[in-house]
Design an enzyme around this catalytic site. Sequence first.
Site, PDB file in Angstrom:
ATOM      1  N   PRO A 127       0.795  -1.234   0.000  1.00  0.00           N
ATOM      2  CA  PRO A 127       0.000   0.000   0.000  1.00  0.00           C
ATOM      3  C   PRO A 127       0.828   1.285   0.000  1.00  0.00           C
ATOM      4  CG  PRO A 127      -0.070  -1.059   2.154  1.00  0.00           C
ATOM      5  CD  PRO A 127       0.583  -2.032   1.211  1.00  0.00           C
ATOM      6  N   ASN A 128       0.314   2.235  -0.744  1.00  0.00           N
ATOM      7  CA  ASN A 128       0.872   3.592  -0.879  1.00  0.00           C
ATOM      8  C   ASN A 128       2.128   3.664  -1.749  1.00  0.00           C
ATOM      9  OD1 ASN A 128      -1.032   5.104   0.826  1.00  0.00           O
ATOM     10  ND2 ASN A 128      -0.222   3.820   2.467  1.00  0.00           N
ATOM     11  N   ARG A 158       4.966  10.979  -2.748  1.00  0.00           N
ATOM     12  CA  ARG A 158       4.759  10.605  -1.349  1.00  0.00           C
ATOM     13  C   ARG A 158       6.023  10.859  -0.531  1.00  0.00           C
ATOM     14  NH1 ARG A 158       4.663   4.464   1.053  1.00  0.00           N
ATOM     15  NH2 ARG A 158       4.117   5.074   3.155  1.00  0.00           N
ATOM     16  N   TYR A 176      11.171   8.790   0.937  1.00  0.00           N
ATOM     17  CA  TYR A 176      11.141   7.709  -0.062  1.00  0.00           C
ATOM     18  C   TYR A 176      11.833   8.055  -1.380  1.00  0.00           C
ATOM     19  CZ  TYR A 176       7.851   5.670   3.213  1.00  0.00           C
ATOM     20  OH  TYR A 176       7.284   5.152   4.348  1.00  0.00           O
ATOM     21  N   ASN A 193       7.963  -5.744  -0.912  1.00  0.00           N
ATOM     22  CA  ASN A 193       7.879  -4.558  -0.060  1.00  0.00           C
ATOM     23  C   ASN A 193       6.421  -4.485   0.389  1.00  0.00           C
ATOM     24  OD1 ASN A 193       7.778  -2.128   1.247  1.00  0.00           O
ATOM     25  ND2 ASN A 193       8.972  -1.008  -0.289  1.00  0.00           N
ATOM     26  N   ALA A 218       3.258  -0.847   4.858  1.00  0.00           N
ATOM     27  CA  ALA A 218       2.722  -0.835   6.226  1.00  0.00           C
ATOM     28  C   ALA A 218       2.298  -2.220   6.713  1.00  0.00           C
ATOM     29  CB  ALA A 218       1.540   0.132   6.309  1.00  0.00           C
ATOM     30  N   HIS A 220       4.292  -4.348   9.234  1.00  0.00           N
ATOM     31  CA  HIS A 220       4.328  -4.114  10.675  1.00  0.00           C
ATOM     32  C   HIS A 220       3.119  -4.646  11.419  1.00  0.00           C
ATOM     33  CE1 HIS A 220       7.592  -1.653   9.342  1.00  0.00           C
ATOM     34  NE2 HIS A 220       6.791  -0.805   8.694  1.00  0.00           N
ATOM     35  N   ASP A 223       1.579 -15.080   6.880  1.00  0.00           N
ATOM     36  CA  ASP A 223       1.175 -16.477   6.708  1.00  0.00           C
ATOM     37  C   ASP A 223       1.222 -16.888   5.232  1.00  0.00           C
ATOM     38  OD1 ASP A 223       0.837 -16.774   9.421  1.00  0.00           O
ATOM     39  OD2 ASP A 223      -1.354 -16.696   9.375  1.00  0.00           O
ATOM     40  N   GLU A 273      12.726  -9.483   1.688  1.00  0.00           N
ATOM     41  CA  GLU A 273      11.939  -8.374   2.242  1.00  0.00           C
ATOM     42  C   GLU A 273      12.695  -7.091   1.943  1.00  0.00           C
ATOM     43  OE1 GLU A 273      11.587  -8.473   6.502  1.00  0.00           O
ATOM     44  OE2 GLU A 273      10.688  -6.471   6.579  1.00  0.00           O
ATOM     45  N   HIS A 305      12.653  -2.664   2.006  1.00  0.00           N
ATOM     46  CA  HIS A 305      12.090  -1.356   2.352  1.00  0.00           C
ATOM     47  C   HIS A 305      12.986  -0.275   1.759  1.00  0.00           C
ATOM     48  CE1 HIS A 305       9.289  -3.342   4.928  1.00  0.00           C
ATOM     49  NE2 HIS A 305      10.302  -4.053   5.406  1.00  0.00           N
ATOM     50  N   LEU A 306      12.356   0.699   1.131  1.00  0.00           N
ATOM     51  CA  LEU A 306      13.110   1.806   0.530  1.00  0.00           C
ATOM     52  C   LEU A 306      13.849   2.589   1.605  1.00  0.00           C
ATOM     53  CD1 LEU A 306      10.100   2.870  -1.612  1.00  0.00           C
ATOM     54  CD2 LEU A 306      12.290   2.257  -2.619  1.00  0.00           C
ATOM     55  N   SER A 307      13.125   2.875   2.682  1.00  0.00           N
ATOM     56  CA  SER A 307      13.705   3.671   3.768  1.00  0.00           C
ATOM     57  C   SER A 307      14.339   2.733   4.791  1.00  0.00           C
ATOM     58  CB  SER A 307      12.606   4.498   4.432  1.00  0.00           C
ATOM     59  OG  SER A 307      11.647   3.640   5.054  1.00  0.00           O
ATOM     60  N   ARG A 335      13.604   4.963  11.895  1.00  0.00           N
ATOM     61  CA  ARG A 335      12.329   5.695  11.900  1.00  0.00           C
ATOM     62  C   ARG A 335      11.530   5.370  13.172  1.00  0.00           C
ATOM     63  NH1 ARG A 335       9.439   5.007   6.425  1.00  0.00           N
ATOM     64  NH2 ARG A 335       8.306   6.815   7.258  1.00  0.00           N
ATOM     65  N   ARG A 356       7.883   0.935  13.287  1.00  0.00           N
ATOM     66  CA  ARG A 356       8.413   0.364  12.032  1.00  0.00           C
ATOM     67  C   ARG A 356       9.575  -0.593  12.289  1.00  0.00           C
ATOM     68  NH1 ARG A 356       5.901   3.686   8.090  1.00  0.00           N
ATOM     69  NH2 ARG A 356       5.537   5.744   8.976  1.00  0.00           N
TER      70      ARG A 356
HETATM   71  C1  DQA Z   1       8.296   1.058   3.574  1.00  0.00           C
HETATM   72  C2  DQA Z   1       8.443   1.324   5.080  1.00  0.00           C
HETATM   73  C3  DQA Z   1       7.139   1.098   5.809  1.00  0.00           C
HETATM   74  O1  DQA Z   1       7.305   1.353   7.195  1.00  0.00           O
HETATM   75  C4  DQA Z   1       6.078   2.035   5.267  1.00  0.00           C
HETATM   76  O2  DQA Z   1       4.826   1.773   5.882  1.00  0.00           O
HETATM   77  C5  DQA Z   1       5.964   2.017   3.782  1.00  0.00           C
HETATM   78  C6  DQA Z   1       7.157   1.879   2.974  1.00  0.00           C
HETATM   79  C7  DQA Z   1       9.582   1.415   2.786  1.00  0.00           C
HETATM   80  O3  DQA Z   1       9.681   0.998   1.648  1.00  0.00           O
HETATM   81  O4  DQA Z   1      10.455   2.116   3.309  1.00  0.00           O
HETATM   82  O5  DQA Z   1       4.879   2.210   3.241  1.00  0.00           O
HETATM   83  O6  DQA Z   1       8.036  -0.324   3.382  1.00  0.00           O
END
Ligand code: DQA
Length: 143
Positions: free
Chosen positions: A9-10, A17, A22, A73, A76, A79, A86, A97, A99-101, A106, A110
Amino acid sequence: MRALVLNGPNLGRLGTREPGVYGSATHADLVALCERTARELGIEVEVRQTDHEGEMLGWLHEAVDQRLPVVLNAAAWTHYSVAVRDAAAQLTEPLIELHLSNVHKREEFRHHSYLSDIATGVIVGLGVRGYALALRWLAEPDA
Ligand code: DQA
């Protein structure tokens, strides 16, 4: 070799964003980077993004059934979603796994991931370039 890159998501809103967190690359840029990298590596990649958890579960089930490696990725969902964990736990091929950030620098919420202990490896904080690194590893895990 075929791999799925699954974004949660997002992440479709990358570019606009929170660019300070990011970066300025859009989701289309991320797709282009993955496709270019896959071409260089001689592998096939499909990049997908969804804001709907059920759709993500379906894609993970597809990867399980087709024995595909996954770069995930989960944004959210990482978390809090036991359902995504599952589904991912059923994978038989490598799971990266991503994550960009750098989630560890943070907010505290997270810092916990429902995926890290079932992932083959974790890439955090390297922006979109992390995806290229993940694909490179998948293409040559024994290099
Ligand atoms: C994220 C980090 C997550 O905490 C956050 O909710 C995201 C993006 C990242 O790519 O850094 O939506 O997965």
